[in-house]
Write a protein that holds these residues in place. Structure first.
Motif, PDB file in Angstrom:
ATOM      1  N   ALA A  94      82.337  41.297 162.665  1.00 13.27           N
ATOM      2  CA  ALA A  94      82.387  41.209 164.117  1.00 13.27           C
ATOM      3  C   ALA A  94      82.072  42.553 164.756  1.00 13.27           C
ATOM      4  CB  ALA A  94      83.772  40.727 164.560  1.00 13.27           C
ATOM      5  N   LEU A  95      82.617  43.631 164.186  1.00 13.88           N
ATOM      6  CA  LEU A  95      82.371  44.963 164.745  1.00 13.88           C
ATOM      7  C   LEU A  95      80.899  45.334 164.588  1.00 13.88           C
ATOM      8  CD1 LEU A  95      83.837  47.264 166.137  1.00 13.88           C
ATOM      9  CD2 LEU A  95      84.257  48.295 163.892  1.00 13.88           C
ATOM     10  N   LYS A  96      80.292  44.911 163.493  1.00 12.89           N
ATOM     11  CA  LYS A  96      78.872  45.182 163.275  1.00 12.89           C
ATOM     12  C   LYS A  96      78.023  44.470 164.337  1.00 12.89           C
ATOM     13  CE  LYS A  96      77.732  44.996 159.010  1.00 12.89           C
ATOM     14  NZ  LYS A  96      77.344  44.458 157.674  1.00 12.89           N
ATOM     15  N   ARG A  97      78.422  43.244 164.701  1.00 16.74           N
ATOM     16  CA  ARG A  97      77.692  42.489 165.719  1.00 16.74           C
ATOM     17  C   ARG A  97      77.802  43.126 167.107  1.00 16.74           C
ATOM     18  NH1 ARG A  97      78.956  36.198 165.441  1.00 16.74           N
ATOM     19  NH2 ARG A  97      77.505  36.303 167.208  1.00 16.74           N
ATOM     20  N   MET A  98      78.907  43.853 167.321  1.00 21.53           N
ATOM     21  CA  MET A  98      79.089  44.535 168.606  1.00 21.53           C
ATOM     22  C   MET A  98      78.296  45.835 168.656  1.00 21.53           C
ATOM     23  SD  MET A  98      83.042  44.273 169.667  1.00 21.53           S
ATOM     24  CE  MET A  98      83.982  42.815 169.324  1.00 21.53           C
ATOM     25  N   TRP A 140      80.399  36.110 173.365  1.00 20.05           N
ATOM     26  CA  TRP A 140      81.164  37.215 173.932  1.00 20.05           C
ATOM     27  C   TRP A 140      81.011  38.523 173.166  1.00 20.05           C
ATOM     28  CZ3 TRP A 140      82.946  36.470 178.676  1.00 20.05           C
ATOM     29  CH2 TRP A 140      83.020  35.141 179.117  1.00 20.05           C
ATOM     30  N   PHE A 141      80.414  38.453 171.966  1.00 20.54           N
ATOM     31  CA  PHE A 141      80.111  39.695 171.268  1.00 20.54           C
ATOM     32  C   PHE A 141      79.176  40.556 172.117  1.00 20.54           C
ATOM     33  CE2 PHE A 141      81.409  37.077 167.665  1.00 20.54           C
ATOM     34  CZ  PHE A 141      82.161  37.970 166.916  1.00 20.54           C
ATOM     35  N   GLU A 155      93.383  28.858 170.637  1.00 20.62           N
ATOM     36  CA  GLU A 155      92.289  29.470 169.882  1.00 20.62           C
ATOM     37  C   GLU A 155      91.603  30.551 170.702  1.00 20.62           C
ATOM     38  OE1 GLU A 155      89.575  26.885 167.610  1.00 20.62           O
ATOM     39  OE2 GLU A 155      90.741  25.210 168.388  1.00 20.62           O
ATOM     40  N   ALA A 156      91.307  30.240 171.952  1.00 25.02           N
ATOM     41  CA  ALA A 156      90.504  31.140 172.785  1.00 25.02           C
ATOM     42  C   ALA A 156      91.198  32.477 173.007  1.00 25.02           C
ATOM     43  CB  ALA A 156      90.208  30.475 174.122  1.00 25.02           C
ATOM     44  N   LEU A 157      92.499  32.442 173.282  1.00 27.78           N
ATOM     45  CA  LEU A 157      93.213  33.681 173.591  1.00 27.78           C
ATOM     46  C   LEU A 157      93.138  34.662 172.435  1.00 27.78           C
ATOM     47  CD1 LEU A 157      95.089  35.371 175.377  1.00 27.78           C
ATOM     48  CD2 LEU A 157      97.032  34.088 174.419  1.00 27.78           C
ATOM     49  N   ILE A 158      93.387  34.181 171.220  1.00 28.24           N
ATOM     50  CA  ILE A 158      93.369  35.064 170.049  1.00 28.24           C
ATOM     51  C   ILE A 158      91.985  35.661 169.839  1.00 28.24           C
ATOM     52  CG2 ILE A 158      93.515  35.034 167.523  1.00 28.24           C
ATOM     53  CD1 ILE A 158      95.890  33.091 167.837  1.00 28.24           C
ATOM     54  N   ARG A 159      90.948  34.866 170.036  1.00 26.63           N
ATOM     55  CA  ARG A 159      89.588  35.369 169.837  1.00 26.63           C
ATOM     56  C   ARG A 159      89.238  36.448 170.866  1.00 26.63           C
ATOM     57  NH1 ARG A 159      89.755  30.669 167.329  1.00 26.63           N
ATOM     58  NH2 ARG A 159      88.208  30.074 165.779  1.00 26.63           N
ATOM     59  N   MET A 160      89.594  36.223 172.136  1.00 23.01           N
ATOM     60  CA  MET A 160      89.273  37.216 173.157  1.00 23.01           C
ATOM     61  C   MET A 160      90.066  38.506 172.946  1.00 23.01           C
ATOM     62  SD  MET A 160      87.235  37.662 175.739  1.00 23.01           S
ATOM     63  CE  MET A 160      86.802  36.159 176.624  1.00 23.01           C
ATOM     64  N   VAL A 161      91.340  38.378 172.581  1.00 24.38           N
ATOM     65  CA  VAL A 161      92.161  39.562 172.313  1.00 24.38           C
ATOM     66  C   VAL A 161      91.566  40.375 171.169  1.00 24.38           C
ATOM     67  CG1 VAL A 161      94.390  40.323 171.404  1.00 24.38           C
ATOM     68  CG2 VAL A 161      94.311  38.636 173.243  1.00 24.38           C
ATOM     69  N   ASP A 162      91.174  39.716 170.087  1.00 28.03           N
ATOM     70  CA  ASP A 162      90.629  40.427 168.930  1.00 28.03           C
ATOM     71  C   ASP A 162      89.302  41.107 169.259  1.00 28.03           C
ATOM     72  OD1 ASP A 162      92.786  39.701 167.416  1.00 28.03           O
ATOM     73  OD2 ASP A 162      91.785  38.053 166.372  1.00 28.03           O
ATOM     74  N   LEU A 163      88.450  40.436 170.046  1.00 27.27           N
ATOM     75  CA  LEU A 163      87.181  41.057 170.439  1.00 27.27           C
ATOM     76  C   LEU A 163      87.422  42.303 171.286  1.00 27.27           C
ATOM     77  CD1 LEU A 163      85.018  37.921 171.305  1.00 27.27           C
ATOM     78  CD2 LEU A 163      84.667  39.494 169.397  1.00 27.27           C
ATOM     79  N   ARG A 164      88.360  42.206 172.221  1.00 30.59           N
ATOM     80  CA  ARG A 164      88.679  43.373 173.051  1.00 30.59           C
ATOM     81  C   ARG A 164      89.178  44.532 172.197  1.00 30.59           C
ATOM     82  NH1 ARG A 164      94.262  43.525 176.192  1.00 30.59           N
ATOM     83  NH2 ARG A 164      94.848  43.445 173.969  1.00 30.59           N
ATOM     84  N   ASP A 165      90.086  44.236 171.278  1.00 28.58           N
ATOM     85  CA  ASP A 165      90.682  45.303 170.475  1.00 28.58           C
ATOM     86  C   ASP A 165      89.680  45.908 169.500  1.00 28.58           C
ATOM     87  OD1 ASP A 165      92.958  44.753 171.870  1.00 28.58           O
ATOM     88  OD2 ASP A 165      94.019  43.778 170.233  1.00 28.58           O
ATOM     89  N   LEU A 166      88.801  45.069 168.938  1.00 24.29           N
ATOM     90  CA  LEU A 166      87.755  45.595 168.058  1.00 24.29           C
ATOM     91  C   LEU A 166      86.830  46.553 168.804  1.00 24.29           C
ATOM     92  CD1 LEU A 166      86.550  42.602 165.846  1.00 24.29           C
ATOM     93  CD2 LEU A 166      87.339  44.826 165.036  1.00 24.29           C
ATOM     94  N   ALA A 167      86.609  46.271 170.088  1.00 24.40           N
ATOM     95  CA  ALA A 167      85.737  47.121 170.902  1.00 24.40           C
ATOM     96  C   ALA A 167      86.444  48.405 171.345  1.00 24.40           C
ATOM     97  CB  ALA A 167      85.253  46.350 172.128  1.00 24.40           C
ATOM     98  N   GLY A 168      87.710  48.554 170.979  1.00 25.08           N
ATOM     99  CA  GLY A 168      88.457  49.755 171.349  1.00 25.08           C
ATOM    100  C   GLY A 168      88.873  49.787 172.803  1.00 25.08           C
ATOM    101  N   LEU A 169      89.083  48.603 173.406  1.00 24.21           N
ATOM    102  CA  LEU A 169      89.369  48.528 174.845  1.00 24.21           C
ATOM    103  C   LEU A 169      90.760  47.990 175.135  1.00 24.21           C
ATOM    104  CD1 LEU A 169      85.877  47.068 175.818  1.00 24.21           C
ATOM    105  CD2 LEU A 169      86.685  49.382 176.327  1.00 24.21           C
TER     106      LEU A 169
END
Length: 512
Positions: free
Chosen positions: A507-511, A306-307, A351-365
């Motif tokens: 994670a942000l670097k991977r995005m 999902w990155f 587990e999944a919910l926290i990971r998706m939330v963090d990815l969204r927020d790291l992406a600034g969305l």
């Protein structure tokens, strides 16, 4: 006296006759069991061996009603089902003496009550949340708790009608599931989320491809507020469905856009979506055609793939972003699925919910993409935990089935549902009275929302969406508890989103 003697004689003759019939049947079954070769138990223990199958079949019944404790059953225990039942009936859900829940089970959420919570006049109801701000017709979703995807076909006609009417009474939305939009979804007048499954039921052309014309027809219904592309679901990730020919009636065929009397097979994924670039193209296309918010539903197997999704969104711009992502947990249910997929495939929601939330927020969305949590969330505590973890909205399917009267008979796939919810047997359907069950649906939804607001008030905030990970503790393996924001730090929404956290920085670097 004479009549009594005659009656006794006839009863004696009847008794002897029944004994004779029983003996005859025993002899017949003895011969059959000895001659058959498929069952070793019956072959070695004729007649008596048949009781093994009988007791195995009745085992579920006896465990549910006589032997299992209130917190022991799976997938939902008696305490959970009773809470939904009481809420649906509008009776008191208060309990006496003390909790029966074991608070030492790892992962159990414990909400942190505030020393000085807001006063009653400082307490507000949940505000509507806008989904799809860039769509021509954004949707201001009024409720934090809504009905998850359940198709007409998987559910009976009266069940869909009752859910539609109950959703309208409660002011919540109803997801169609992948079986298309039926008149019974529209009957109650509630908001509708149209789910597009891999077979494109309801929005397909004669060859099974997505039809823009059909999309416009669905979007023309003012009740249809959003479109959800189903990539996968927790109960059977990576597998499509089979609709047997016997179930493809004229009505079902018309609603789904398939041929009457012929089996219909759903692919295991959308054939035109080979990667995340294709997915974003499809989302953008459907939003342009319909003018309404578009998102997708998925069950995560790992956060790693999902990155790429969020990197692509950052490259292309938010016009291509999904308006919402529904995260389904591996513990999600369905009418029928292979046991290995039901039991062993898909990341649990916690587990999944926290990971998706963090990815969204790291992406600034954070303010662009809404996260919807789905998967065995039927109780107020479940919903409150999901919101603390970062979900904007929660949906439930089985909770609303319980509100309709589901008794967890585990016969959803056999067309013998005793409550009329998942059967097409007219005789069994008549037990589900729409004019009564719609009230239960509405009362259950309102009870959950009210109790979640009560939890929010207790932890010291005015309304549920102000709850954060710092407001809940999770029980660890050793029985102690720790704040969720310590175990799973939240991404910062201002300044440096990583907060200097090395995992977030990587994670942000991977995005990109």
């Amino acid at each position: 006296m004479v009549f009594a003697m005659i009656a006794l004689q006839y009863l004696a003759l009847l008794f002897v006759f029944l004994i004779g019939v029983a003996v005859l049947l025993g002899v017949v079954y003895f011969i059959i069991d000895r001659m058959q070769t498929g069952d070793a138990i019956r072959r070695n223990y004729p007649v008596i061996g048949r009781f093994r199958h009988l007791f195995s079949t009745l085992g579920e019944f006896f465990r549910q009603y006589f032997f299992a404790m209130d917190r022991e059953e799976m997938p939902f225990n008696r305490a959970q089902r009773n809470w939904v039942d009481d809420a649906s009936k509008g009776t008191s859900n208060s309990v006496a003496f003390g909790s029966t829940r074991n608070l030492n089970v790892p992962g159990t959420p414990i909400f942190m009550n505030a020393v000085f919570p807001p006063l009653d006049d400082q307490y507000g109801a949940t505000e509507p949340m806008v989904i799809g701000p860039t769509a021509r017709e954004p949707f201001a979703a009024p409720s934090i708790f809504n009905i998850s995807g359940m198709s007409y076909g998987a559910l009976s006609k009266p069940a869909v009608r009752a859910l539609s009417r109950g959703a309208k009474k409660a002011g919540i939305w109803m997801n169609t599931g992948e079986g298309g939009l039926s008149p019974f979804h529209l009957e109650g007048g509630c908001d509708i989320v149209f789910q597009i499954g891999t077979a494109k039921y309801g929005v397909r052309d004669k060859d099974g491809n997505l039809s823009d014309e059909k999309l416009r027809e669905m979007a023309a219904h003012p009740q249809v507020r959003m479109f959800e592309i189903k990539l996968s679901q927790g109960a059977k990730p990576g597998k499509g469905g089979i609709l047997p020919a016997a179930k493809v009636s004229k009505e079902i065929a018309e609603i789904r856009g398939i041929e009457e009397g012929k089996a219909s097979i759903s692919p295991n994924r959308h054939k035109e979506v080979d990667d995340f670039a294709d997915l974003l193209d499809l989302i953008h296309h459907i939003r342009e055609v319909t003018g309404k918010p578009v998102g997708f539903k998925t069950c995560m197997g790992s956060a790693d793939p999902w990155f790429d999704l969020f990197r692509l969104i950052r490259e292309r711009g938010t016009d291509y972003a999904p308006d919402f992502i529904t995260v389904d947990g591996g513990e999600g249910g369905t009418g029928a699925a292979p046991m290995p997929l039901m039991d062993l495939v898909g990341m649990p929601l916690r587990e999944a919910l926290i990971r998706m939330v963090d990815l969204r927020d790291l992406a600034g969305l954070h303010d662009r993409i809404r996260i919807i949590a789905s998967g065995k969330l039927t109780q107020p505590g479940d919903v409150a935990w999901a919101i603390c973890a970062g979900a904007d909205i929660v949906t439930s399917a089985r909770g609303f089935m319980f509100s309709l009267g589901c008794i967890q008979a585990l016969k959803c796939n056999k067309n013998t549902c005793p409550t009329g919810i998942t059967t097409h047997d007219k005789g069994l359907q008549q037990g589900l009275v729409v004019e009564e069950k719609d009230k239960r649906v509405a009362r259950y939804a309102k009870a959950v929302i009210h109790e979640v607001e009560t939890i929010a008030h207790s932890v010291g905030v005015a309304e549920p969406r102000l709850m954060r990970r710092r407001h809940v503790r999770l029980v660890r393996d050793d029985g102690s508890s720790e704040q969720m924001n310590v175990m799973f730090p939240s991404v910062k929404l201002q300044g440096d989103p990583t907060g200097g956290h090395p995992i977030f920085q990587e994670a942000l670097k991977r995005m990109g």
